[in-house]
Design a protein around this motif. Structure first.
Motif, PDB file in Angstrom:
ATOM      1  N   TYR A  76       0.794  -1.228   0.000  1.00 56.46           N
ATOM      2  CA  TYR A  76       0.000   0.000   0.000  1.00 56.46           C
ATOM      3  C   TYR A  76       0.829   1.281   0.000  1.00 56.46           C
ATOM      4  CZ  TYR A  76      -3.497  -3.449   0.930  1.00 56.46           C
ATOM      5  OH  TYR A  76      -4.303  -4.549   0.823  1.00 56.46           O
ATOM      6  N   ILE A  77       2.135   1.145  -0.061  1.00 59.80           N
ATOM      7  CA  ILE A  77       2.978   2.339  -0.139  1.00 59.80           C
ATOM      8  C   ILE A  77       3.535   2.457  -1.549  1.00 59.80           C
ATOM      9  CG2 ILE A  77       3.496   2.535   2.318  1.00 59.80           C
ATOM     10  CD1 ILE A  77       6.117   1.055   1.851  1.00 59.80           C
ATOM     11  N   ASP A  78       3.802   3.678  -1.945  1.00 61.31           N
ATOM     12  CA  ASP A  78       4.215   3.949  -3.323  1.00 61.31           C
ATOM     13  C   ASP A  78       5.727   4.002  -3.501  1.00 61.31           C
ATOM     14  OD1 ASP A  78       4.629   6.252  -1.886  1.00 61.31           O
ATOM     15  OD2 ASP A  78       3.552   7.568  -3.264  1.00 61.31           O
ATOM     16  N   ARG A  79       6.441   3.507  -2.516  1.00 63.00           N
ATOM     17  CA  ARG A  79       7.907   3.473  -2.574  1.00 63.00           C
ATOM     18  C   ARG A  79       8.398   2.383  -1.635  1.00 63.00           C
ATOM     19  NH1 ARG A  79       7.467   9.263   0.403  1.00 63.00           N
ATOM     20  NH2 ARG A  79       5.471   9.146  -0.589  1.00 63.00           N
ATOM     21  N   THR A  80       9.685   2.139  -1.638  1.00 61.28           N
ATOM     22  CA  THR A  80      10.234   1.124  -0.738  1.00 61.28           C
ATOM     23  C   THR A  80      10.359   1.700   0.668  1.00 61.28           C
ATOM     24  OG1 THR A  80      12.545   1.745  -1.075  1.00 61.28           O
ATOM     25  CG2 THR A  80      11.596   0.153  -2.645  1.00 61.28           C
ATOM     26  N   LEU A  99      -3.841  -1.890  14.214  1.00 63.01           N
ATOM     27  CA  LEU A  99      -4.955  -2.365  13.381  1.00 63.01           C
ATOM     28  C   LEU A  99      -5.011  -3.887  13.345  1.00 63.01           C
ATOM     29  CD1 LEU A  99      -4.769   0.051  10.310  1.00 63.01           C
ATOM     30  CD2 LEU A  99      -6.639  -0.092  11.977  1.00 63.01           C
ATOM     31  N   ARG A 100      -3.863  -4.501  13.291  1.00 62.57           N
ATOM     32  CA  ARG A 100      -3.789  -5.952  13.121  1.00 62.57           C
ATOM     33  C   ARG A 100      -3.950  -6.719  14.430  1.00 62.57           C
ATOM     34  NH1 ARG A 100      -2.475  -8.755   8.720  1.00 62.57           N
ATOM     35  NH2 ARG A 100      -1.800 -10.871   9.050  1.00 62.57           N
ATOM     36  N   PHE A 101      -3.402  -6.184  15.518  1.00 62.40           N
ATOM     37  CA  PHE A 101      -3.322  -6.962  16.753  1.00 62.40           C
ATOM     38  C   PHE A 101      -4.094  -6.388  17.940  1.00 62.40           C
ATOM     39  CE2 PHE A 101       0.562  -8.013  14.363  1.00 62.40           C
ATOM     40  CZ  PHE A 101       0.423  -9.392  14.287  1.00 62.40           C
ATOM     41  N   GLU A 102      -4.384  -5.117  17.943  1.00 51.38           N
ATOM     42  CA  GLU A 102      -5.103  -4.499  19.063  1.00 51.38           C
ATOM     43  C   GLU A 102      -6.561  -4.293  18.649  1.00 51.38           C
ATOM     44  OE1 GLU A 102      -3.808  -3.927  22.149  1.00 51.38           O
ATOM     45  OE2 GLU A 102      -1.986  -4.884  21.399  1.00 51.38           O
ATOM     46  N   LEU A 103      -7.279  -5.386  18.561  1.00 47.36           N
ATOM     47  CA  LEU A 103      -8.626  -5.350  18.003  1.00 47.36           C
ATOM     48  C   LEU A 103      -9.637  -4.638  18.894  1.00 47.36           C
ATOM     49  CD1 LEU A 103      -8.715  -8.922  16.422  1.00 47.36           C
ATOM     50  CD2 LEU A 103      -8.007  -6.745  15.394  1.00 47.36           C
ATOM     51  N   ASP A 104      -9.263  -4.394  20.150  1.00 50.27           N
ATOM     52  CA  ASP A 104     -10.155  -3.649  21.042  1.00 50.27           C
ATOM     53  C   ASP A 104     -10.110  -2.144  20.762  1.00 50.27           C
ATOM     54  OD1 ASP A 104      -7.474  -3.782  22.043  1.00 50.27           O
ATOM     55  OD2 ASP A 104      -8.176  -2.941  23.936  1.00 50.27           O
ATOM     56  N   VAL A 105      -9.127  -1.697  19.991  1.00 45.67           N
ATOM     57  CA  VAL A 105      -9.027  -0.279  19.634  1.00 45.67           C
ATOM     58  C   VAL A 105      -9.723  -0.097  18.286  1.00 45.67           C
ATOM     59  CG1 VAL A 105      -7.475   1.668  19.193  1.00 45.67           C
ATOM     60  CG2 VAL A 105      -6.808  -0.108  20.839  1.00 45.67           C
ATOM     61  N   PRO A 106     -10.779   0.714  18.233  1.00 47.38           N
ATOM     62  CA  PRO A 106     -11.487   0.911  16.966  1.00 47.38           C
ATOM     63  C   PRO A 106     -10.554   1.438  15.873  1.00 47.38           C
ATOM     64  CG  PRO A 106     -12.732   1.857  18.793  1.00 47.38           C
ATOM     65  CD  PRO A 106     -11.382   1.477  19.331  1.00 47.38           C
ATOM     66  N   TYR A 107     -10.764   0.962  14.653  1.00 45.43           N
ATOM     67  CA  TYR A 107      -9.871   1.347  13.559  1.00 45.43           C
ATOM     68  C   TYR A 107      -9.851   2.856  13.343  1.00 45.43           C
ATOM     69  CZ  TYR A 107     -13.549   2.185  10.071  1.00 45.43           C
ATOM     70  OH  TYR A 107     -14.602   2.699   9.377  1.00 45.43           O
ATOM     71  N   LEU A 134      -3.273   4.252   5.435  1.00 44.35           N
ATOM     72  CA  LEU A 134      -4.048   3.506   6.435  1.00 44.35           C
ATOM     73  C   LEU A 134      -5.489   3.276   5.988  1.00 44.35           C
ATOM     74  CD1 LEU A 134      -2.670   5.040   9.744  1.00 44.35           C
ATOM     75  CD2 LEU A 134      -2.098   2.834   8.701  1.00 44.35           C
ATOM     76  N   ASP A 135      -6.044   4.212   5.225  1.00 46.42           N
ATOM     77  CA  ASP A 135      -7.398   4.026   4.688  1.00 46.42           C
ATOM     78  C   ASP A 135      -7.469   2.836   3.736  1.00 46.42           C
ATOM     79  OD1 ASP A 135      -9.030   5.809   5.981  1.00 46.42           O
ATOM     80  OD2 ASP A 135      -8.890   7.370   4.455  1.00 46.42           O
ATOM     81  N   LYS A 136      -6.357   2.505   3.107  1.00 50.47           N
ATOM     82  CA  LYS A 136      -6.307   1.333   2.225  1.00 50.47           C
ATOM     83  C   LYS A 136      -6.013   0.053   3.009  1.00 50.47           C
ATOM     84  CE  LYS A 136      -4.560   4.152  -1.549  1.00 50.47           C
ATOM     85  NZ  LYS A 136      -3.313   4.564  -2.190  1.00 50.47           N
ATOM     86  N   ILE A 137      -5.185   0.163   4.025  1.00 52.43           N
ATOM     87  CA  ILE A 137      -4.778  -1.021   4.788  1.00 52.43           C
ATOM     88  C   ILE A 137      -5.903  -1.527   5.693  1.00 52.43           C
ATOM     89  CG2 ILE A 137      -3.213  -1.877   6.584  1.00 52.43           C
ATOM     90  CD1 ILE A 137      -1.045  -0.076   5.394  1.00 52.43           C
ATOM     91  N   ALA A 138      -6.622  -0.624   6.334  1.00 50.64           N
ATOM     92  CA  ALA A 138      -7.649  -1.029   7.304  1.00 50.64           C
ATOM     93  C   ALA A 138      -8.653  -2.030   6.720  1.00 50.64           C
ATOM     94  CB  ALA A 138      -8.353   0.196   7.887  1.00 50.64           C
ATOM     95  N   PRO A 139      -9.240  -1.759   5.542  1.00 49.99           N
ATOM     96  CA  PRO A 139     -10.180  -2.749   4.997  1.00 49.99           C
ATOM     97  C   PRO A 139      -9.500  -4.070   4.642  1.00 49.99           C
ATOM     98  CG  PRO A 139     -10.327  -0.673   3.772  1.00 49.99           C
ATOM     99  CD  PRO A 139      -9.184  -0.551   4.724  1.00 49.99           C
ATOM    100  N   ALA A 140      -8.256  -3.997   4.192  1.00 43.01           N
ATOM    101  CA  ALA A 140      -7.533  -5.223   3.841  1.00 43.01           C
ATOM    102  C   ALA A 140      -7.310  -6.101   5.069  1.00 43.01           C
ATOM    103  CB  ALA A 140      -6.197  -4.878   3.189  1.00 43.01           C
ATOM    104  N   LEU A 141      -7.265  -5.469   6.236  1.00 45.09           N
ATOM    105  CA  LEU A 141      -7.103  -6.214   7.486  1.00 45.09           C
ATOM    106  C   LEU A 141      -8.456  -6.531   8.131  1.00 45.09           C
ATOM    107  CD1 LEU A 141      -4.059  -4.318   9.065  1.00 45.09           C
ATOM    108  CD2 LEU A 141      -4.053  -6.504   7.837  1.00 45.09           C
ATOM    109  N   GLY A 142      -9.524  -6.232   7.408  1.00 45.57           N
ATOM    110  CA  GLY A 142     -10.865  -6.515   7.921  1.00 45.57           C
ATOM    111  C   GLY A 142     -11.316  -5.563   9.007  1.00 45.57           C
TER     112      GLY A 142
END
Length: 144
Positions: A76-80, A99-107, A134-142
């Motif tokens: 999701y990033i446009d560079r390395t 986003l991935r591991f702290e599921l009790d924290v709202p996205y 992050l707007d692109k990553i959040a949905p990808a992580l459900g």
């Protein structure tokens, strides 16, 4: 009559996130171990108003899961990562860990906190970049 704007003190968790970003940055650029960075950070930095257990958890767990976190970011990033500003990298790593591991924290909280931290530590427009990624990553992580 002058109007006074009240400056709200950052929450203990916001301060923990700010400290985590600083520590992740230090870890990435110094080449020191996570333990060395954490010890130096706790001894040298102003930790008043910081949720210290949350800081330790975020810092340790982000590094412990760095491969998974980076794997989640890279499409999701446009560079390395080498071309990405180290502060932006630290902010993205922390946010993606949450986003991935702290599921009790709202996205929405995770994204907003990352934006606010970017406004403090990042370049002038980095908060917009962080938000877009992050707007692109959040949905990808459900998480949306």
């Amino acid at each position: 009559m002058t109007e006074q704007k009240q400056v709200k003190k950052p929450s203990a968790r916001r301060r923990a996130r700010e400290c985590t970003v600083q520590a992740l940055y230090s870890w990435a650029v110094s080449g020191n171990t996570a333990e060395q960075v954490e010890l130096a950070f706790v001894l040298d930095q102003d930790m008043d108003g910081v949720d210290k257990p949350y800081f330790r958890k975020l810092f340790r767990q982000t590094i412990e899961n760095i491969e998974t976190v980076d794997f989640s970011i890279s499409p999701y990033i446009d560079r390395t990562f080498d071309e990405l500003d180290p502060i932006e990298t630290a902010i993205l790593r922390l946010a993606v860990y949450e986003l991935r591991f702290e599921l009790d924290v709202p996205y929405k909280v995770v994204i907003n906190e990352a934006i606010e931290v970017a406004k403090v530590f990042g370049a002038d427009e980095s908060h917009k970049y962080i938000n877009g990624v992050l707007d692109k990553i959040a949905p990808a992580l459900g998480r949306k």
